[in-house]
Design a protein around this motif. Sequence first.
Motif, short mmCIF file in Angstrom:
data_model
loop_
_atom_site.label_atom_id
_atom_site.label_comp_id
_atom_site.label_asym_id
_atom_site.label_seq_id
_atom_site.Cartn_x
_atom_site.Cartn_y
_atom_site.Cartn_z
N GLU A 23 0.83 -1.21 0.00
CA GLU A 23 0.00 0.00 0.00
C GLU A 23 0.86 1.25 0.00
N GLU A 24 1.90 1.25 0.84
CA GLU A 24 2.79 2.41 0.90
C GLU A 24 3.45 2.64 -0.46
N GLU A 41 2.38 1.65 -3.47
CA GLU A 41 1.40 2.04 -4.49
C GLU A 41 0.92 3.48 -4.30
N LEU A 42 0.91 3.99 -3.07
CA LEU A 42 0.48 5.35 -2.80
C LEU A 42 1.61 6.38 -2.92
#
Length: 79
Positions: A17-18, A20-21
């Motif tokens: 998630e980190e 991809e963001l």
Amino acid sequence: MSGKRVWTAGEKRAILEEYELAPWGTKGAVLRRHGVAHAVLARWATYRDHGLLDSAGSREWRLRMTPKGENSEIVRLRA
């Protein structure tokens, strides 16, 4: 000690998630901060996308993607 890091499914999801963001140009910093190679992250994403990240992902993935498994799936779909 082998030096090989073992990540929990939760840790893998958080790192994915980190990554991809992260804005363009900073994704490499995320990989370096966590000590993860891009190829490993890509594999985790594949496992996640196929619903295998929470299980023994690589073993199940290999079992699902063997030619024998693919052939039996093709035969099932053609029937």
